[in-house]
Design an enzyme around this catalytic site. Structure first.
Site, PDB file in Angstrom:
ATOM      1  N   HIS A  96       0.905  -1.186  -0.167  1.00 16.69           N
ATOM      2  CA  HIS A  96      -0.008   0.146   0.202  1.00 16.69           C
ATOM      3  C   HIS A  96       0.830   1.193   0.064  1.00 16.69           C
ATOM      4  O   HIS A  96       2.036   1.241   0.561  1.00 16.69           O
ATOM      5  CB  HIS A  96      -0.903  -0.001   1.182  1.00 16.69           C
ATOM      6  CG  HIS A  96      -1.891  -1.105   1.484  1.00 16.69           C
ATOM      7  ND1 HIS A  96      -1.873  -1.981   2.402  1.00 16.69           N
ATOM      8  CD2 HIS A  96      -2.653  -1.607   0.317  1.00 16.69           C
ATOM      9  CE1 HIS A  96      -2.951  -3.044   1.979  1.00 16.69           C
ATOM     10  NE2 HIS A  96      -3.246  -2.681   0.954  1.00 16.69           N
ATOM     11  N   ASP A 136       2.309   1.700   3.298  1.00 15.41           N
ATOM     12  CA  ASP A 136       3.306   0.922   3.847  1.00 15.41           C
ATOM     13  C   ASP A 136       4.567   1.010   3.357  1.00 15.41           C
ATOM     14  O   ASP A 136       5.683   0.915   4.087  1.00 15.41           O
ATOM     15  CB  ASP A 136       2.889  -0.664   3.121  1.00 15.41           C
ATOM     16  CG  ASP A 136       1.887  -1.061   3.440  1.00 15.41           C
ATOM     17  OD1 ASP A 136       1.367  -1.081   4.647  1.00 15.41           O
ATOM     18  OD2 ASP A 136       1.139  -1.860   2.713  1.00 15.41           O
TER      19      ASP A 136
HETATM   20  C1  GLO Z   1      -9.122  -7.132   0.147  1.00 12.52           C
HETATM   21  C2  GLO Z   1      -8.109  -6.980  -0.988  1.00 12.52           C
HETATM   22  C3  GLO Z   1      -6.931  -6.154  -0.461  1.00 12.52           C
HETATM   23  C4  GLO Z   1      -5.992  -5.764  -1.599  1.00 12.52           C
HETATM   24  C5  GLO Z   1      -4.674  -4.977  -1.025  1.00 12.52           C
HETATM   25  C6  GLO Z   1      -3.814  -4.398  -2.215  1.00 12.52           C
HETATM   26  O1  GLO Z   1     -10.066  -7.617   0.124  1.00 12.52           O
HETATM   27  O2  GLO Z   1      -7.867  -8.194  -1.583  1.00 12.52           O
HETATM   28  O3  GLO Z   1      -6.135  -7.289   0.419  1.00 12.52           O
HETATM   29  O4  GLO Z   1      -5.485  -6.693  -2.372  1.00 12.52           O
HETATM   30  O5  GLO Z   1      -5.349  -4.081  -0.465  1.00 12.52           O
HETATM   31  O6  GLO Z   1      -4.632  -3.564  -2.810  1.00 12.52           O
END
Ligand code: GLO
Ligand code: MG
Length: 345
Positions: A50, A53
């Protein structure tokens, strides 16, 4: 010629604290550097981010400070032999994103969402990568009449175009999910995502990330969703996991609920030679709440191990016999062949 090797990736959110809507965290926070160490020791090369992150507290930093911090992260990863895979703007935790970002009814929130997404592009470029993942978490409604779906589709398209315009290098992988945290999401399936991409200002730079559980939540077969994207050359990442029917998003270990479904996903990736594309195989899996802190990465190790076992199963599948069954239109024999193969040692 030797078959290409798969490259595996995880995000820091995959080593979580076990909180759920009915109970608090049960494990201590794993420091980001320890997530990286765990990735190395478990044989994961790619790190998914993210935006915050990679650059904590980025809302309070200037664009040049953001780039500076992201460049330091790039060096840290390189020192550990790790590769960043993508950056996803995290629009769903900030107060401005409470009613969605791009499709919020508040114009100030919509503006914020676009700006934040542009900063995510800066973060990606400073990390040395070009892939932005767009998971439209709260872009939808729980009260259907609260937003206009025609306007919302245009707003999603505007957001895609703004990201593309931020840098000619930026590529977007849309990660659709039909529900949760919203009741009905505006970009629920791969078909919707690819259609938006095709209408964007540069369709070549818009693809998809497919998460197994999200396809299952839409009542679809993940391997067919993957096949649809692969046929268009648009499968730029995957979030493999599993899901026990139409429940909350479970993020179970890959193959834990439907091993045959997992086999079919690996099979479609193998048949398209996905590994040779250089794209990563990510596992968007969560440790169970019951798991003790000292073994809270077992779900990642298991998912990768199951994937690799299934690669062997796909490669040893008796294709010639299967073809005879297909030619004879004896699909019961094909069914038996698949089941016997999965059950065999
Ligand atoms: C939630 C999503 C989440 C995304 C992550 C990347 O349901 O799967 O985990 O994959 O935030 O954008
Ligand atoms: Mg995901």
């Amino acid at each position: 010629m030797a078959a290409a090797s798969y490259r595996f990736s995880i995000g820091p959110w995959n080593i979580g604290r076990g909180a759920d809507p009915f109970g608090p965290p049960v494990r201590p926070q794993v420091a980001f550097d320890d997530v990286l160490k765990a990735a190395v020791s478990l044989g994961f090369e790619g790190i998914q981010f993210h935006d915050d992150d990679a650059v904590p507290d980025l809302e309070n930093l200037s664009p040049s400070q953001i780039v500076h911090v992201a460049e330091a992260m790039r060096r840290k990863l390189a020192d550990m032999g790790l590769t960043p895979e993508f950056v996803a703007p995290r629009l769903w935790e900030h107060p401005h994103g409470i009613d969605g970002g791009y499709t919020s009814n508040d114009p100030a929130a919509r503006k914020w969402a676009i700006e934040r997404s542009k900063r995510a592009v800066d973060v990606a470029l400073a990390l040395g990568i070009d892939l932005i993942v767009m998971w439209p978490a709260r872009e939808g409604t729980s009260v259907r009449e609260s937003k206009n779906p025609i306007e919302a589709s245009q707003q999603m398209l505007d957001a895609i175009n703004a990201i593309l315009a931020e840098s000619p290098k930026a590529r977007i992988a849309i990660e659709p999910k039909p529900n949760e945290p919203v009741d009905h999401a505006f970009v629920p399936t791969i078909g919707h995502a690819l259609s938006l991409g095709a209408r964007s200002q540069d369709p070549r730079r818009v693809g998809v990330l497919i998460e197994s559980a999200h396809a299952i939540l839409a009542g679809l077969d993940p391997s067919d969703e993957m096949g649809f994207a692969l046929a268009a050359g648009k499968l730029w990442s995957v979030h493999l996991n599993d899901q026990n029917g139409l429940k909350f998003d479970q993020d179970k270990v890959f193959g834990a609920a439907n091993l045959r479904g997992a086999f079919d996903q690996v099979r479609v990736l193998e048949s398209a030679n996905y590994a040779a594309s250089g794209a990563f195989v990510g596992f968007d899996v969560k440790a169970q709440r019951t798991q003790k802190a000292e073994s809270a990465t077992a779900h990642l190790a298991t998912s990768k191990a199951v994937f690799l076992r299934l690669v062997e199963k796909v490669r040893s599948f008796p294709n010639a016999t299967a073809q005879q069954c297909i030619t004879a239109r004896d699909y019961e024999a094909l069914e038996r062949l698949v089941l016997e193969h999965l059950l065999s040692a």
